[in-house]
Write an enzyme that holds these catalytic residues in place. Structure first.
Site, PDB file in Angstrom:
ATOM      1  N   ASP A 413       0.605  -1.266   0.408  1.00 31.98           N
ATOM      2  CA  ASP A 413       0.180   0.308   0.406  1.00 31.98           C
ATOM      3  C   ASP A 413       0.935   1.232  -0.472  1.00 31.98           C
ATOM      4  OD1 ASP A 413      -2.064   1.587   0.476  1.00 31.98           O
ATOM      5  OD2 ASP A 413      -1.496   2.165   2.263  1.00 31.98           O
ATOM      6  N   THR A 415      -0.156   4.663   1.261  1.00 31.22           N
ATOM      7  CA  THR A 415      -0.517   5.543   2.700  1.00 31.22           C
ATOM      8  C   THR A 415       0.066   5.068   3.725  1.00 31.22           C
ATOM      9  OG1 THR A 415      -1.554   7.073   1.219  1.00 31.22           O
ATOM     10  CG2 THR A 415      -1.912   7.937   3.286  1.00 31.22           C
ATOM     11  N   ASP A 613      -1.610  -0.558   5.815  1.00 37.67           N
ATOM     12  CA  ASP A 613      -1.751  -0.636   7.631  1.00 37.67           C
ATOM     13  C   ASP A 613      -3.043   0.049   7.701  1.00 37.67           C
ATOM     14  OD1 ASP A 613      -2.097   1.741   5.872  1.00 37.67           O
ATOM     15  OD2 ASP A 613      -1.583   3.165   7.441  1.00 37.67           O
TER      16      ASP A 613
END
Length: 742
Positions: A413, A415, A613
């Site tokens: 991922d 960000t 996250d």
């Protein structure tokens, strides 16, 4: 919450997000049967059953079906007179039931081991120090102690026999009984002492891992403030009830779902949406658990309290981690069973060929206790999990530890994973004759007391260029819009287009000039002095300092495919891939699509690691062979869906855990060699009459200690891969847009 009842049967929706539905069944035995039925429903890709807590978790393709249709189908199945299909086999343990604190087994195992150690010490002093004779007959004190000590092993073997399983415990119990009845009670006690020590060590290592992981999870313990009259009272989130008013301040994590009734704040919902820019929320807006208040104070009326059993579910997963065996642990178990069968054959052949009960009994004593073989993988896996926990890495089972080092594809991922949550200045578009240093001085002077992420980016860039701020007389912040500062005789404004328009400054023409920056996914704010717009500042989330080296080291370690999967715009994603050397990029992706991309990679024959996250990564983390969640202080759903959680939020820990995986497998294979070679060698020497039954017990001690000592090497610090200083340098300010050529 949707609930359906049919006579004494009921089903309710406990949790639902696009692509994932969690149902609770009553009575509990209904869950496995309903799980079988759900597997045949259109659009369902996977069904997981937690029989002990009567839960069914359904993963489905959102474009083919939805939670409402699935719930309706389940309700119709309950209403139908036809019986539900029977499950093919028993399901695994429940991952959401709180672990019982007293069931670690360390205390009882330690008491048994200390008692046997006391007996062995007494025997040693009597026979070696005082040279006194000691009876080993079946009904002597020593023989009776051996029979009593063998009772737990015999009871366990009988339980396995009722389940039609022939296990190591049965062979051990038989060997100890034969040894005691034949006047070799001391040999039986030696075997039981070794077996008890091995069980105590295994329980201790497991409990040590649990305690290390409990310390990790304590970092995520959640409290919040509720309004009691006019007073704010801090309470655990589990004590919050619907319709309570929760007060959330700057820097606090939102732990409930609800609606803002007063106040305003900048809310960072990147763990949920993957969007890097904080949202400006006011009265009437909805907030969700997992987001953060970056600036401001809001009062939220609670609509839905987060899962009160979150920590209990994680701890239950830890309790079950040793049962979630790595393939190499199954190899150890199979090898131990093979050694037991070989021991039976070797004992019989020795008796037939030598006609010596003494030699046959020695061979049986050697082969009857393959403790070291069983412990070869168990101790290595347990030691590695404990070592990882000390470093702040939660590994939820041996299988994931083994497979993480074998993966050939890693999906990231963007960000919060490859980039930090702190933005940086990417470009300064200058509309004036001022230098960039002058522009930064004006901007820094206006923002010097502001803690907004964009203000911090301006501050960091100014400090990097040794620029000092000018004192201001007046400074006003308008949350979510901008800042106004009076510096000398000038009024400095820094904010978005709407903020300048409210101040009577026309910015539409300048806004068109920087439209290309927005298309690149950058956040743009304007700097105005009095009524003139001086410049536009464009911000991007900064790549983590170690991201580049992590990608390079992964490629060097055998990862052939590194992919970026992000919801950000194309240009932003492509720029990051170019910067980090990532060749595959999926941009503008919705959360459900992330899981589909991971599934496609797996169907292509790849073993996939997904690193994320946020809540928007949960489906992809669950779909991957190994899901790795960054930061245990992040999204609860992401950590629960992941197989490995990195509490320190450090990308280098991915490299560490892959290296730990390889070392663990190497140590386990070394342990196999130590255990098997000494067992076979001891059996051969015993068959030749060169080894006594008592000496066979000493052989067990030596090679079991060898296995334990070899596995304990994994508890020593393992240096993580170094990160070069090149990646730690601050990125320069980008060239001005008008100088760039497409």
């Amino acid at each position: 919450m949707l609930t359906a009842k049919s006579s004494r049967q009921s089903v309710s929706v406990r949790h639902s997000i696009p692509g994932r539905l969690r149902l609770h069944l009553s009575p509990a035995p209904l869950a496995p049967r309903l799980g079988v039925l759900c597997q045949s429903m259109p659009g369902v890709t996977r069904v997981r059953i937690n029989a002990a807590c009567a839960a069914v978790i359904i993963a489905y393709q959102a474009e083919m079906t939805d939670a409402g249709r699935l719930f309706q189908a389940v309700r119709e199945a309950l209403d139908s007179a036809q019986p539900l299909p029977a499950p093919a086999k028993e399901t695994g343990g429940c991952t959401c039931r709180p672990a019982s604190p007293g069931k670690s087994g360390v205390g009882s195992n330690l008491a048994r081991f200390l008692a046997l150690s006391g007996v062995m010490a007494f025997v040693f002093v009597r026979k070696v120090v005082f040279k006194a004779a000691l009876s080993e007959a079946a009904f002597s004190p020593l023989g009776l102690i051996a029979l009593v000590a063998a009772f737990p092993v015999a009871r366990e073997s009988l339980r396995h026999a009722r389940e039609k399983r022939f296990t190591l415990e049965g062979f051990l119990a038989a060997g100890c009984a034969v040894a005691t009845l034949s006047g070799q009670a001391l040999t039986a006690l030696e075997i039981l002492w070794i077996q008890s020590g091995a069980e105590t060590l295994k329980a201790w290592v497991s409990e040590r891992s649990r305690q290390s992981i409990s310390a990790i999870l304590d970092l995520t313990a959640k409290n919040t403030f509720i309004l009691a009259g006019d007073v704010e009272v801090e309470v655990p989130v589990s004590a919050v009830k619907p319709r309570d008013i929760v007060v959330l301040h700057t820097g606090e994590k939102i732990s409930v779902d609800g609606r803002i009734v007063s106040g305003e704040a900048l809310v960072d919902d990147s763990p949920i949406t993957g969007r890097a820019e904080p949202a400006h929320l006011t009265s009437g807006d909805t907030v969700f658990a997992g987001a953060y208040v970056r600036q401001g104070i809001i009062h939220v009326r609670v609509e839905c309290v987060g899962d009160r059993t979150y920590l209990a579910r994680i701890m239950r997963q830890v309790e079950d981690s040793l049962e979630n065996k790595a393939p190499i642990e199954s190899v150890a178990d199979n090898l131990a069973r093979s050694m037991v069968r070989l021991g039976i054959v070797a004992t019989g052949l020795t008796l037939l060929t030598t006609a010596s009960l003494w030699r046959a009994f020695t061979v049986m004593m050697v082969m009857a206790c393959p403790c070291a073989t069983v412990l070869s993988a168990q101790t290595a896996i347990s030691a590695a999990i404990a070592a990882a926990a000390k470093r702040g890495i939660l590994i939820k089972g041996g299988r994931y530890l083994e497979e993480v080092g074998q993966a050939d594809t890693v999906c990231f991922d963007k960000t919060g994973t490859l980039t930090s949550n702190q933005p940086r200045i990417a470009c300064i578009h200058n509309f004036s004759a001022c230098s960039e240093e002058e522009l930064l001085k004006w901007a820094y002077s206006a923002e010097v007391h502001n803690h907004h992420p964009l203000a911090m980016a301006i501050r960091n860039e100014a400090l990097a260029r040794d620029i000092d701020p000018i004192s201001h007389v007046v400074c006003d912040f308008t949350l979510g819009k901008g800042v106004r500062a009076v510096i000398g005789d000038d009024v400095i404004r820094l904010g978005n287009r709407r903020y300048l328009a409210e101040s009577g400054i026309e910015s539409s023409a300048r806004d068109k000039e920087v439209s290309s920056l927005r298309e690149r996914g950058l956040t743009v704010i304007f700097l105005a002095k009095n009524t003139d717009i001086l410049a536009a500042f464009a911000f991007a989330n900064e790549a983590r300092p170690d991201a580049g080296d992590t990608v390079r080291t992964l490629k060097q370690s055998g990862v052939s495919n590194i992919t970026l999967i992000t919801g950000d715009a194309e240009q932003t994603a492509v720029d990051l891939c170019r910067q980090l050397g990532i060749t595959s990029c999926h941009h503008s992706i919705l959360p459900a699509q992330k899981g589909e991309i991971v599934a496609q990679l797996r169907q292509g024959g790849h073993k996939v690691i997904m690193v994320g996250d946020g809540i928007n990564d949960a489906l992809a983390l669950a779909e991957a062979d190994i899901g790795i969640a960054m930061s245990a202080a992040g999204a609860d759903v992401a950590i629960e869906a992941a197989d490995i959680a990195l509490v320190r939020d450090d990308l280098a820990d991915i490299l560490y855990v892959r290296e730990l995986s390889r070392r663990t497998l190497l140590v386990a294979r070394q342990n196999f060699w130590i255990a098997t070679s000494t067992n076979l060698g001891g059996a051969l020497v015993g068959a030749l009459g060169l080894l006594s039954p008592v000496a066979s017990g000493l052989l067990h001690i030596v090679h079991t200690l060898g296995v334990l000592a070899n596995s304990s090497r994994l508890l020593l610090p393992l240096a993580g891969p170094a990160v070069s200083d090149d990646c730690a340098q601050a990125l320069p300010v980008c060239p001005q847009p008008e100088q760039e050529k497409a």
